[in-house]
Design a protein around this motif. Structure first.
Motif, PDB file in Angstrom:
ATOM      1  N   GLN A 199      31.824  39.864  18.844  1.00 18.12           N
ATOM      2  CA  GLN A 199      32.883  40.469  19.650  1.00 18.12           C
ATOM      3  C   GLN A 199      33.280  39.459  20.723  1.00 18.12           C
ATOM      4  O   GLN A 199      32.425  38.888  21.394  1.00 18.12           O
ATOM      5  N   LYS A 200      34.555  39.254  20.845  1.00 18.53           N
ATOM      6  CA  LYS A 200      35.112  38.368  21.865  1.00 18.53           C
ATOM      7  C   LYS A 200      36.012  39.192  22.757  1.00 18.53           C
ATOM      8  O   LYS A 200      36.547  40.225  22.342  1.00 18.53           O
ATOM      9  N   ARG A 201      36.158  38.724  23.985  1.00 17.84           N
ATOM     10  CA  ARG A 201      37.014  39.462  24.908  1.00 17.84           C
ATOM     11  C   ARG A 201      37.935  38.496  25.638  1.00 17.84           C
ATOM     12  O   ARG A 201      37.534  37.425  26.055  1.00 17.84           O
ATOM     13  N   MET A 202      39.170  38.957  25.804  1.00 20.83           N
ATOM     14  CA  MET A 202      40.176  38.240  26.585  1.00 20.83           C
ATOM     15  C   MET A 202      40.588  39.145  27.726  1.00 20.83           C
ATOM     16  O   MET A 202      40.900  40.314  27.509  1.00 20.83           O
ATOM     17  N   LYS A 203      40.551  38.611  28.947  1.00 17.74           N
ATOM     18  CA  LYS A 203      41.005  39.368  30.114  1.00 17.74           C
ATOM     19  C   LYS A 203      42.155  38.621  30.759  1.00 17.74           C
ATOM     20  O   LYS A 203      42.090  37.407  30.942  1.00 17.74           O
ATOM     21  N   ILE A 204      43.178  39.360  31.122  1.00 18.83           N
ATOM     22  CA  ILE A 204      44.302  38.790  31.862  1.00 18.83           C
ATOM     23  C   ILE A 204      44.335  39.537  33.185  1.00 18.83           C
ATOM     24  O   ILE A 204      44.587  40.739  33.223  1.00 18.83           O
ATOM     25  N   HIS A 205      44.043  38.826  34.257  1.00 24.40           N
ATOM     26  CA  HIS A 205      43.943  39.422  35.595  1.00 24.40           C
ATOM     27  C   HIS A 205      45.175  39.000  36.397  1.00 24.40           C
ATOM     28  O   HIS A 205      45.436  37.812  36.559  1.00 24.40           O
ATOM     29  N   VAL A 206      45.942  40.000  36.858  1.00 25.39           N
ATOM     30  CA  VAL A 206      47.184  39.719  37.573  1.00 25.39           C
ATOM     31  C   VAL A 206      47.197  40.480  38.898  1.00 25.39           C
ATOM     32  O   VAL A 206      47.186  41.710  38.907  1.00 25.39           O
ATOM     33  N   VAL A 207      47.177  39.730  40.005  1.00 27.27           N
ATOM     34  CA  VAL A 207      47.355  40.316  41.330  1.00 27.27           C
ATOM     35  C   VAL A 207      48.523  39.588  41.965  1.00 27.27           C
ATOM     36  O   VAL A 207      48.492  38.363  42.103  1.00 27.27           O
ATOM     37  N   LYS A 208      49.554  40.331  42.330  1.00 25.23           N
ATOM     38  CA  LYS A 208      50.713  39.741  42.983  1.00 25.23           C
ATOM     39  C   LYS A 208      50.708  40.162  44.438  1.00 25.23           C
ATOM     40  O   LYS A 208      50.621  41.348  44.747  1.00 25.23           O
ATOM     41  N   ALA A 209      50.786  39.186  45.328  1.00 23.83           N
ATOM     42  CA  ALA A 209      50.814  39.479  46.762  1.00 23.83           C
ATOM     43  C   ALA A 209      52.030  40.338  47.070  1.00 23.83           C
ATOM     44  O   ALA A 209      53.101  40.135  46.520  1.00 23.83           O
ATOM     45  N   GLY A 210      51.857  41.303  47.930  1.00 25.40           N
ATOM     46  CA  GLY A 210      52.979  42.164  48.309  1.00 25.40           C
ATOM     47  C   GLY A 210      52.707  43.607  47.982  1.00 25.40           C
ATOM     48  O   GLY A 210      52.251  44.361  48.807  1.00 25.40           O
ATOM     49  N   ALA A 267      51.649  48.872  49.023  1.00 22.20           N
ATOM     50  CA  ALA A 267      51.471  47.554  49.638  1.00 22.20           C
ATOM     51  C   ALA A 267      49.998  47.150  49.546  1.00 22.20           C
ATOM     52  O   ALA A 267      49.109  47.959  49.791  1.00 22.20           O
ATOM     53  N   VAL A 268      49.765  45.915  49.141  1.00 16.64           N
ATOM     54  CA  VAL A 268      48.391  45.423  49.033  1.00 16.64           C
ATOM     55  C   VAL A 268      48.221  44.216  49.930  1.00 16.64           C
ATOM     56  O   VAL A 268      49.126  43.411  50.100  1.00 16.64           O
ATOM     57  N   ASP A 269      47.039  44.108  50.494  1.00 16.65           N
ATOM     58  CA  ASP A 269      46.710  42.998  51.378  1.00 16.65           C
ATOM     59  C   ASP A 269      45.883  42.000  50.584  1.00 16.65           C
ATOM     60  O   ASP A 269      44.662  41.940  50.719  1.00 16.65           O
ATOM     61  N   ALA A 270      46.540  41.255  49.688  1.00 17.08           N
ATOM     62  CA  ALA A 270      45.823  40.333  48.809  1.00 17.08           C
ATOM     63  C   ALA A 270      46.676  39.112  48.517  1.00 17.08           C
ATOM     64  O   ALA A 270      47.896  39.168  48.557  1.00 17.08           O
ATOM     65  N   ASN A 271      45.993  38.009  48.231  1.00 18.20           N
ATOM     66  CA  ASN A 271      46.665  36.800  47.767  1.00 18.20           C
ATOM     67  C   ASN A 271      47.006  36.958  46.286  1.00 18.20           C
ATOM     68  O   ASN A 271      46.407  37.768  45.583  1.00 18.20           O
ATOM     69  N   ASN A 291      53.589  34.512  52.206  1.00 13.67           N
ATOM     70  CA  ASN A 291      54.578  35.555  52.436  1.00 13.67           C
ATOM     71  C   ASN A 291      54.564  35.984  53.897  1.00 13.67           C
ATOM     72  O   ASN A 291      53.845  35.405  54.718  1.00 13.67           O
ATOM     73  N   ALA A 292      55.343  36.987  54.240  1.00 16.54           N
ATOM     74  CA  ALA A 292      55.458  37.434  55.636  1.00 16.54           C
ATOM     75  C   ALA A 292      54.128  37.912  56.208  1.00 16.54           C
ATOM     76  O   ALA A 292      53.921  37.862  57.414  1.00 16.54           O
ATOM     77  N   ASN A 293      53.220  38.357  55.334  1.00 17.93           N
ATOM     78  CA  ASN A 293      51.909  38.820  55.796  1.00 17.93           C
ATOM     79  C   ASN A 293      50.863  37.714  55.804  1.00 17.93           C
ATOM     80  O   ASN A 293      49.687  37.972  56.024  1.00 17.93           O
ATOM     81  N   GLY A 294      51.283  36.486  55.510  1.00 21.33           N
ATOM     82  CA  GLY A 294      50.353  35.362  55.519  1.00 21.33           C
ATOM     83  C   GLY A 294      49.514  35.240  54.261  1.00 21.33           C
ATOM     84  O   GLY A 294      48.535  34.501  54.233  1.00 21.33           O
TER      85      GLY A 294
END
Length: 197
Positions: A101-112, A119-123, A149-152
């Motif tokens: 078994q193989k696994r592929m993960k796609i992790h996407v966090v967009k600031a804003g 609203a999220v406080d993340a890079n 971004n505006a929140n640094g």
């Protein structure tokens, strides 16, 4: 009486010479700057293509050579039950003919803000990982520059903008699309493989 040779440059001639030198300098600077921008863009394209080819080859080698018999897709994203989740994870589990078994993960966090509009406080964070279950190797997308971004919070220039996964008609396909403000072309990682072939 001997006449002295008082030939020299007048202030107008000095000013004209200065203007010519400035114009040549500006022209050279513009040319060099344009050349450097072109070199940067070519370097960006090369990094993206290297990243794409490395990851695609790694995954295709397993799916095609070992044979794909089943795919399980799970999407974890912000929702009413978990509105504070900062990003979206696409988790694809492959079962191969040899039992691996193989696994592929796609992790996407967009600031804003997240997909739920909270609203999220993340890079920004964009990581694709692939490998054996719980032993995936991370393939962070190339860092081709960033701003704040505006929140640094850090916003990367190269971003994952789309993830499309399908298992329709016995064909598995995943397409991960990238965008960059300086590149006119859109780039993507695209993997297609028949299931249980």
């Amino acid at each position: 009486m001997k006449k002295l040779n008082n030939k020299g440059m007048t202030s107008i001639e000095v000013l004209l010479a200065f203007i010519v030198v400035v114009m040549l300098s500006v022209s050279m600077y513009t040319t060099i700057s344009a050349y450097q921008n072109k070199q940067n863009i070519e370097s960006f394209k090369e990094k993206i293509m290297t990243y794409k080819n490395l990851l695609t080859k790694e995954i295709n080698d397993d799916l095609i050579k070992k044979g794909l018999i089943a795919v399980n897709v799970e999407v974890q994203e912000p929702n009413e039950a978990n509105p504070n989740r900062t990003g979206t994870d696409y988790i694809i589990t492959f079962t191969l003919k040899n039992g691996q078994q193989k696994r592929m993960k796609i992790h996407v966090v967009k600031a804003g803000e997240n997909a739920a509009g909270v609203a999220v406080d993340a890079n920004d964070s964009f990581i694709i990982s692939y490998g054996d279950i719980n032993k995936e190797m991370e393939y962070p997308i190339p860092n081709l520059g960033s701003t704040k971004n505006a929140n640094g919070k850090i916003v990367y220039d190269l971003r994952i903008n789309t993830v499309e996964i399908s298992t329709d008609d016995g064909i598995f396909s995943v397409m991960v699309g990238f965008t960059h403000p300086d590149l006119t072309n859109r780039y993507n990682i695209s993997i297609v493989c028949p299931i249980n072939f």
